[in-house]
Design a protein around this motif. Structure first.
Motif, mmCIF file in Angstrom:
data_model
loop_
_atom_site.group_PDB
_atom_site.id
_atom_site.type_symbol
_atom_site.label_atom_id
_atom_site.label_comp_id
_atom_site.label_asym_id
_atom_site.label_seq_id
_atom_site.Cartn_x
_atom_site.Cartn_y
_atom_site.Cartn_z
ATOM 1 N N ARG A 1 -4.372 8.882 14.348
ATOM 2 C CA ARG A 1 -5.035 9.398 13.150
ATOM 3 C C ARG A 1 -5.136 8.099 12.369
ATOM 4 N N ARG A 2 -4.155 7.594 12.055
ATOM 5 C CA ARG A 2 -4.098 6.486 11.172
ATOM 6 C C ARG A 2 -4.767 5.235 11.655
ATOM 7 N N ASP A 3 -4.666 4.933 12.887
ATOM 8 C CA ASP A 3 -5.654 3.929 13.622
ATOM 9 C C ASP A 3 -6.986 4.270 13.315
ATOM 10 N N GLU B 1 -8.377 5.994 10.869
ATOM 11 C CA GLU B 1 -8.700 5.923 9.652
ATOM 12 C C GLU B 1 -8.882 4.450 9.138
ATOM 13 N N ASP B 2 -7.863 3.723 9.520
ATOM 14 C CA ASP B 2 -7.911 2.063 9.174
ATOM 15 C C ASP B 2 -9.078 1.536 9.877
ATOM 16 N N GLU B 3 -9.374 1.838 11.005
ATOM 17 C CA GLU B 3 -10.560 1.172 11.668
ATOM 18 C C GLU B 3 -11.881 1.609 11.155
ATOM 19 N N TYR C 1 0.797 -1.153 0.023
ATOM 20 C CA TYR C 1 0.022 -0.082 -0.036
ATOM 21 C C TYR C 1 0.862 1.420 -0.063
ATOM 22 N N ARG C 2 2.183 1.027 0.587
ATOM 23 C CA ARG C 2 2.826 2.313 0.690
ATOM 24 C C ARG C 2 3.548 2.385 -0.517
ATOM 25 N N ALA C 3 3.864 1.499 -1.518
ATOM 26 C CA ALA C 3 4.570 1.844 -2.538
ATOM 27 C C ALA C 3 3.584 2.276 -3.625
ATOM 28 N N VAL D 1 -8.055 -0.435 -5.083
ATOM 29 C CA VAL D 1 -6.590 -0.356 -4.935
ATOM 30 C C VAL D 1 -6.684 -1.796 -4.086
ATOM 31 N N ARG D 2 -7.345 -2.116 -3.100
ATOM 32 C CA ARG D 2 -7.427 -3.247 -2.082
ATOM 33 C C ARG D 2 -7.456 -4.550 -3.066
ATOM 34 N N ALA D 3 -8.338 -4.375 -4.046
ATOM 35 C CA ALA D 3 -8.919 -5.474 -4.989
ATOM 36 C C ALA D 3 -7.213 -5.881 -5.603
ATOM 37 N N GLU E 1 2.010 -9.918 7.079
ATOM 38 C CA GLU E 1 1.571 -9.091 8.054
ATOM 39 C C GLU E 1 0.602 -8.049 7.439
ATOM 40 N N GLY E 2 -0.124 -7.363 8.232
ATOM 41 C CA GLY E 2 -1.014 -6.346 7.559
ATOM 42 C C GLY E 2 -2.257 -5.973 8.295
ATOM 43 N N ARG E 3 -3.332 -5.496 7.973
ATOM 44 C CA ARG E 3 -4.420 -5.043 8.573
ATOM 45 C C ARG E 3 -5.776 -5.975 8.543
ATOM 46 N N ASP E 4 -5.554 -6.490 7.466
ATOM 47 C CA ASP E 4 -6.750 -7.469 6.859
ATOM 48 C C ASP E 4 -6.545 -8.975 6.572
ATOM 49 N N ILE E 5 -5.490 -9.371 6.867
ATOM 50 C CA ILE E 5 -5.021 -10.675 6.469
ATOM 51 C C ILE E 5 -6.035 -11.739 6.966
ATOM 52 N N VAL F 1 -1.079 7.212 3.312
ATOM 53 C CA VAL F 1 -1.401 5.651 2.796
ATOM 54 C C VAL F 1 -2.783 5.319 3.419
ATOM 55 N N SER F 2 -3.270 5.682 4.206
ATOM 56 C CA SER F 2 -4.558 5.441 4.746
ATOM 57 C C SER F 2 -5.735 5.696 3.882
ATOM 58 N N THR F 3 -5.662 6.775 3.178
ATOM 59 C CA THR F 3 -6.488 7.224 2.316
ATOM 60 C C THR F 3 -6.520 6.460 0.998
ATOM 61 N N VAL F 4 -5.228 6.022 0.612
ATOM 62 C CA VAL F 4 -4.951 5.226 -0.534
ATOM 63 C C VAL F 4 -5.409 3.651 -0.225
ATOM 64 N N SER F 5 -5.187 3.392 0.856
ATOM 65 C CA SER F 5 -5.765 1.714 1.136
ATOM 66 C C SER F 5 -7.059 1.998 1.524
ATOM 67 N N SER F 6 -7.853 2.979 1.592
ATOM 68 C CA SER F 6 -9.492 2.927 1.670
ATOM 69 C C SER F 6 -10.087 2.577 0.421
HETATM 70 O O1 DC Z 1 1.888 -1.856 8.102
HETATM 71 P P1 DC Z 1 1.923 -0.155 7.701
HETATM 72 O O2 DC Z 1 1.964 0.767 8.699
HETATM 73 O O3 DC Z 1 3.292 -0.278 6.869
HETATM 74 O O4 DC Z 1 0.764 -0.044 6.776
HETATM 75 C C1 DC Z 1 0.552 1.245 6.105
HETATM 76 C C2 DC Z 1 -0.726 1.297 6.007
HETATM 77 O O5 DC Z 1 -1.529 0.697 4.702
HETATM 78 C C3 DC Z 1 -1.851 1.500 6.889
HETATM 79 O O6 DC Z 1 -2.067 2.667 7.471
HETATM 80 C C4 DC Z 1 -2.963 0.845 6.545
HETATM 81 C C5 DC Z 1 -2.721 0.305 5.270
HETATM 82 N N1 DC Z 1 -2.720 -1.214 5.298
HETATM 83 C C6 DC Z 1 -3.779 -1.868 4.862
HETATM 84 O O7 DC Z 1 -4.933 -1.232 4.780
HETATM 85 N N2 DC Z 1 -4.327 -3.153 4.746
HETATM 86 C C7 DC Z 1 -2.913 -3.968 4.874
HETATM 87 N N3 DC Z 1 -3.166 -5.421 4.888
HETATM 88 C C8 DC Z 1 -1.719 -3.424 5.262
HETATM 89 C C9 DC Z 1 -1.738 -2.177 5.183
#
Ligand code: DC
Length: 279
Positions: free
Chosen positions: A188-190, A192-194, A35-37, A107-109, A127-131, A98-103
């Motif tokens: 802030r990122r938590d 957005e991600d949550e 997601y960062r890349a 992009v996720r698909a 590792e990630g958020r939604d594995i 990155v949180s905006t992009v990953s929402s």
């Molecule tokens: O783990 P990290 O901080 O490098 O992740 C960067 C961002 O990518 C994080 O704010 C949310 C997003 N992310 C995501 O939405 N899903 C994932 N599986 C991994 C990261």
């Protein structure tokens, strides 16, 4: 086998996931780096980050690869479209977007399908958020790693200092070596991600939650390795039992068909090379 390690920023996921992978001889995939890349590339190409379609175009067309040093089993660099972005994806500017992009669902698909291909080809610690909830809901072991925000901010600052990630003035959205600013950024990122609609950061119901606020990272790693080894042993026992069962039915039925079903029961599935991800 997939070991899913999810959790918020700074919870120690990367350190834990890499060391668990090394202990078990598994591959490792840092999905956050993907997601960062995409975020870095969108910014570097001057795209409007709020334009979901344009940003998704990057995720869909540009190739993300991980680089390995000779003899190393874990990746040490990240590339997008051939550019080494290992340090560039860790800047405060990328943190900020990155949180905006990953929402964005598109992009996720695109990234999730690459992550699934990788996981299907290797025993992987991912590792990630939604594995555990979305990428591999069938993962054999799911860990949800947490720690109090102040502890996470302190760890992140240490990591940022050692990475020397704050490279250029134009990237200095915040000072990523200042604990208070990093804490605010993490919160802030938590948030957005949550709160995003697609695959929000949430513990899978069948995950094991580990709070590393009070326990050392070493102990967290040891616990996960032990849990994984127990699963591997169980699987091995189950395989032996299947072989014995198939063997006994093979000897009591006609030869040709039972031989092929016996071999398909014990042979590993074809290890396909993931597209776009080196290793
Ligand atoms: O783990 P990290 O901080 O490098 O992740 C960067 C961002 O990518 C994080 O704010 C949310 C997003 N992310 C995501 O939405 N899903 C994932 N599986 C991994 C990261």
């Amino acid at each position: 086998m997939i070991i899913a390690i999810d959790g918020p920023a700074g919870s120690g996921k990367s350190t834990v996931a890499k060391r668990v992978a090394r202990s078990l001889g598994f591959s490792y995939l840092d999905t956050g780096a993907m997601y960062r890349a995409v975020t870095y590339s969108a910014l570097a190409n001057g795209l409007d980050i709020t334009d979901a379609q344009a940003v998704a175009g990057i995720a869909e067309t540009q190739t993300i690869e991980f680089g390995y040093k000779l003899g190393e089993s874990l990746p040490s660099s990240v590339f997008i479209d051939g550019e080494d972005v290992t340090d560039l994806i860790r800047t405060p500017l990328v943190d900020a977007h990155v949180s905006t992009v990953s929402s964005y669902p598109e992009v996720r698909a695109a990234l999730v399908s690459q992550q699934r291909r990788f996981g299907m080809a290797h025993d992987t610690v991912m590792e990630g958020r939604d594995i555990g909830t979305a990428v591999f809901p069938q993962a054999e072991l799911k860990i949800f790693l947490t720690a109090q925000p102040e502890v996470r901010a302190r760890r992140r600052v240490k990591q940022n200092i050692s990475r020397k990630a704050q490279t250029a003035v134009e990237y200095a959205v915040i000072d990523n070596t200042d604990e208070q600013q990093v804490l605010e950024e993490i919160l802030r990122r938590d948030q957005e991600d949550e709160s995003r609609e697609v695959s929000p950061l949430v513990a899978a119901e069948d995950s094991i939650e580990i709070d590393s606020t009070e326990i050392s990272i070493g102990k967290v790693i040891a616990r996960i390795v032990k849990l994984a080894q127990a699963i591997v042993e169980q699987d091995a026992d189950a395989k032996v039992k299947t072989q014995e069962d198939v063997g006994s039915s093979a000897s009591s039925t006609s030869s040709a068909s039972s031989t092929s079903s016996a071999s398909s029961a014990v042979e590993p599935t074809d290890a396909r090379r993931p597209e776009g991800l080196m290793r």
